[in-house]
Write a protein that holds these residues in place. Structure first.
Motif, mmCIF file in Angstrom:
data_model
loop_
_atom_site.group_PDB
_atom_site.id
_atom_site.type_symbol
_atom_site.label_atom_id
_atom_site.label_comp_id
_atom_site.label_asym_id
_atom_site.label_seq_id
_atom_site.Cartn_x
_atom_site.Cartn_y
_atom_site.Cartn_z
ATOM 1 N N ALA A 1 23.490 -23.664 -62.058
ATOM 2 C CA ALA A 1 22.449 -23.739 -61.025
ATOM 3 C C ALA A 1 21.058 -23.680 -61.638
ATOM 4 O O ALA A 1 20.137 -24.392 -61.190
ATOM 5 C CB ALA A 1 22.633 -22.604 -60.019
ATOM 6 N N MET A 2 20.883 -22.858 -62.662
ATOM 7 C CA MET A 2 19.588 -22.769 -63.332
ATOM 8 C C MET A 2 19.239 -24.080 -64.039
ATOM 9 O O MET A 2 18.074 -24.498 -64.054
ATOM 10 C CB MET A 2 19.603 -21.621 -64.329
ATOM 11 C CG MET A 2 19.457 -20.237 -63.700
ATOM 12 S SD MET A 2 17.785 -19.959 -63.074
ATOM 13 C CE MET A 2 16.857 -19.996 -64.604
ATOM 14 N N SER A 3 20.245 -24.715 -64.616
ATOM 15 C CA SER A 3 20.006 -26.015 -65.273
ATOM 16 C C SER A 3 19.557 -27.051 -64.255
ATOM 17 O O SER A 3 18.631 -27.836 -64.505
ATOM 18 C CB SER A 3 21.279 -26.479 -65.985
ATOM 19 O OG SER A 3 21.648 -25.585 -67.006
ATOM 20 N N ASN A 4 20.219 -27.053 -63.084
ATOM 21 C CA ASN A 4 19.814 -27.984 -62.027
ATOM 22 C C ASN A 4 18.396 -27.691 -61.549
ATOM 23 O O ASN A 4 17.606 -28.615 -61.303
ATOM 24 C CB ASN A 4 20.783 -27.885 -60.848
ATOM 25 C CG ASN A 4 22.146 -28.455 -61.166
ATOM 26 O OD1 ASN A 4 22.280 -29.312 -62.037
ATOM 27 N ND2 ASN A 4 23.179 -27.979 -60.479
ATOM 28 N N LEU A 5 18.065 -26.411 -61.407
ATOM 29 C CA LEU A 5 16.723 -26.033 -60.973
ATOM 30 C C LEU A 5 15.671 -26.493 -61.978
ATOM 31 O O LEU A 5 14.630 -27.047 -61.594
ATOM 32 C CB LEU A 5 16.646 -24.517 -60.790
ATOM 33 C CG LEU A 5 15.278 -23.929 -60.413
ATOM 34 C CD1 LEU A 5 14.805 -24.487 -59.076
ATOM 35 C CD2 LEU A 5 15.354 -22.406 -60.358
ATOM 36 N N SER A 6 15.945 -26.283 -63.250
ATOM 37 C CA SER A 6 14.996 -26.709 -64.290
ATOM 38 C C SER A 6 14.825 -28.215 -64.311
ATOM 39 O O SER A 6 13.705 -28.728 -64.475
ATOM 40 C CB SER A 6 15.483 -26.225 -65.664
ATOM 41 O OG SER A 6 15.582 -24.820 -65.710
ATOM 42 N N GLU A 7 15.920 -28.949 -64.104
ATOM 43 C CA GLU A 7 15.861 -30.406 -64.114
ATOM 44 C C GLU A 7 15.040 -30.928 -62.932
ATOM 45 O O GLU A 7 14.197 -31.817 -63.084
ATOM 46 C CB GLU A 7 17.271 -30.975 -64.058
ATOM 47 C CG GLU A 7 17.349 -32.499 -63.987
ATOM 48 C CD GLU A 7 16.837 -33.190 -65.241
ATOM 49 O OE1 GLU A 7 16.577 -34.401 -65.180
ATOM 50 O OE2 GLU A 7 16.704 -32.514 -66.274
ATOM 51 N N ARG A 8 15.262 -30.367 -61.747
ATOM 52 C CA ARG A 8 14.526 -30.819 -60.567
ATOM 53 C C ARG A 8 13.048 -30.462 -60.672
ATOM 54 O O ARG A 8 12.189 -31.224 -60.215
ATOM 55 C CB ARG A 8 15.139 -30.201 -59.306
ATOM 56 C CG ARG A 8 16.536 -30.683 -59.025
ATOM 57 C CD ARG A 8 16.594 -32.186 -58.853
ATOM 58 N NE ARG A 8 17.953 -32.691 -58.883
ATOM 59 C CZ ARG A 8 18.272 -33.968 -58.770
ATOM 60 N NH1 ARG A 8 17.323 -34.881 -58.639
ATOM 61 N NH2 ARG A 8 19.525 -34.363 -58.824
ATOM 62 N N ARG A 9 12.768 -29.335 -61.270
ATOM 63 C CA ARG A 9 11.363 -28.962 -61.472
ATOM 64 C C ARG A 9 10.686 -29.946 -62.435
ATOM 65 O O ARG A 9 9.550 -30.367 -62.206
ATOM 66 C CB ARG A 9 11.264 -27.536 -62.006
ATOM 67 C CG ARG A 9 9.830 -27.144 -62.328
ATOM 68 C CD ARG A 9 9.702 -25.752 -62.906
ATOM 69 N NE ARG A 9 8.302 -25.532 -63.262
ATOM 70 C CZ ARG A 9 7.363 -25.208 -62.400
ATOM 71 N NH1 ARG A 9 7.663 -25.055 -61.128
ATOM 72 N NH2 ARG A 9 6.117 -25.047 -62.798
ATOM 73 N N ARG A 10 11.391 -30.318 -63.497
ATOM 74 C CA ARG A 10 10.830 -31.268 -64.455
ATOM 75 C C ARG A 10 10.557 -32.608 -63.786
ATOM 76 O O ARG A 10 9.507 -33.232 -64.020
ATOM 77 C CB ARG A 10 11.798 -31.452 -65.629
ATOM 78 C CG ARG A 10 11.273 -32.371 -66.729
ATOM 79 C CD ARG A 10 12.336 -32.636 -67.777
ATOM 80 N NE ARG A 10 13.491 -33.305 -67.218
ATOM 81 C CZ ARG A 10 13.537 -34.617 -66.980
ATOM 82 N NH1 ARG A 10 12.478 -35.382 -67.244
ATOM 83 N NH2 ARG A 10 14.621 -35.165 -66.478
#
Length: 256
Positions: free
Chosen positions: A158-167
Motif C-alpha cells: 500500500a505504501m508503494s502504491n501511495l508513493s507511486e500515485r504521489r509521484r
C-alpha cells in the motif's frame, strides 16, 4: 492559469478584434473586390479550417484525457492512503499509533498546504516529508507474529502504491504543453479566423455573424485547452475532495 473572468475577457477581446478586422476590410477593401477571389480563398479556407479543426479537436481530447487521469490518480492516491491507515491496525501498538497519526498528517498537508501551492504554481513538499516519516516507521517495525508479518507485507504494498500515485501527481502538476504546440494552436487559430474575414459577402450582417461564431468557437476551445492542460490550476482544476473525505474518516478513527 486564467480564472473564469480572465478567460471571458480574453474571449471577448478576440471577438472584438475579429469584428474590427472585418470592419476595416469592408472599409479599405470593398466586398465587391473581395468577391473576385472567393473561389480560391474559400477553397483554401476549407482546407485550412479542416486541418486546424482536426488539430484543435485532438488537442482538446488529449488534455481532457490527461485531466481525467489526474482526477483518477488523486482518487487512487487517497485509496492507498486509507489502506495504509487501516492496515496499520495489524502492526505493533506503538507503530500502529504513529502510522495512523502520520496518515492523518499526510492528508492534512496535501489538502491544506500542497493543493493551495499547486493552484498558484508553487512547490510544496510537506506531504512528501510526512511520507518519508511513514516509510521510516514502516521499515523500523519488527513483526512478532504471523499476523503482523502479513500486515507488514500488505502495508509495504500500500505504501508503494501511495508513493507511486504521489509521484504521478507531482509530474502532472509540473507538466505543460510544449511551446511549439501553443504556437501551432494560436497561429493556426489566427490564420483560420483571418481567412474567414477575407471572404466577400454582400450580406454583411451574415458575414459578421459567421466570423463571430468561428472566433467564439476557436477562442473558447483554446481557453479550455489552456485550463485543462494544467489540471491542478486555473478555473477548472482537480479538487482534493477525495483526500478531504479521507481526512475526516481517518481523524475519526485515529488515536488522539
Amino acid at each position: 492559469m486564467l480564472s473564469y473572468g480572465q478567460s471571458a475577457f480574453a474571449i471577448a477581446l478576440a471577438l472584438v478584434a475579429s469584428m474590427l478586422l472585418v470592419a476595416l476590410l469592408n472599409r479599405f477593401w470593398p466586398v465587391e473586390n473581395r468577391k473576385i477571389i472567393n473561389d480560391v480563398n474559400a477553397w483554401q479556407m476549407g482546407v485550412l479550417g479542416t486541418t486546424y479543426g482536426v488539430i484543435l479537436g485532438f488537442m482538446l481530447f488529449t488534455v481532457w484525457n490527461d485531466f481525467r487521469a489526474a482526477e483518477m490518480d488523486v482518487a487512487l492516491e487517497t485509496a492507498s492512503l486509507i489502506n495504509v491507515h487501516r492496515l496499520a491496525v495489524g502492526l505493533p501498538s506503538s507503530q500502529k499509533e504513529i502510522m495512523q497519526k502520520l496518515t492523518v498528517q499526510y492528508a492534512d498537508a496535501a489538502v491544506h498546504q500542497e493543493w493551495p501551492a499547486m493552484q498558484t504554481q508553487r512547490e510544496n513538499h510537506s506531504g512528501g516529508i510526512v511520507l518519508q516519516q511513514m516509510w521510516q516507521t514502516l521499515t523500523s517495525t519488527q513483526a512478532e507474529t504471523p499476523g503482523q508479518v502479513s500486515s507488514l507485507d500488505h502495508m509495504t504494498s500500500a505504501m508503494s502504491n501511495l508513493s507511486e500515485r504521489r509521484r504521478l501527481r507531482e509530474e502532472q502538476h509540473e507538466n505543460s504543453l510544449p511551446a511549439v504546440l501553443w504556437v501551432l494552436l494560436i497561429v493556426g487559430g489566427i490564420a483560420t479566423v483571418v481567412s474567414s474575414c477575407l471572404l466577400g459577402n454582400d450580406k454583411r450582417w451574415l458575414h459578421y455573424g459567421q466570423v463571430l461564431a468561428l472566433t467564439f468557437v476557436v477562442s473558447v476551445t483554446l481557453a479550455a485547452i489552456a485550463d485543462l492542460a494544467r489540471p491542478f490550476e486555473g478555473a477548472v482544476a482537480v479538487a482534493p475532495t477525495p483526500l478531504q473525505r479521507a481526512l475526516v474518516i481517518m481523524q475519526q478513527s485515529a488515536p488522539q
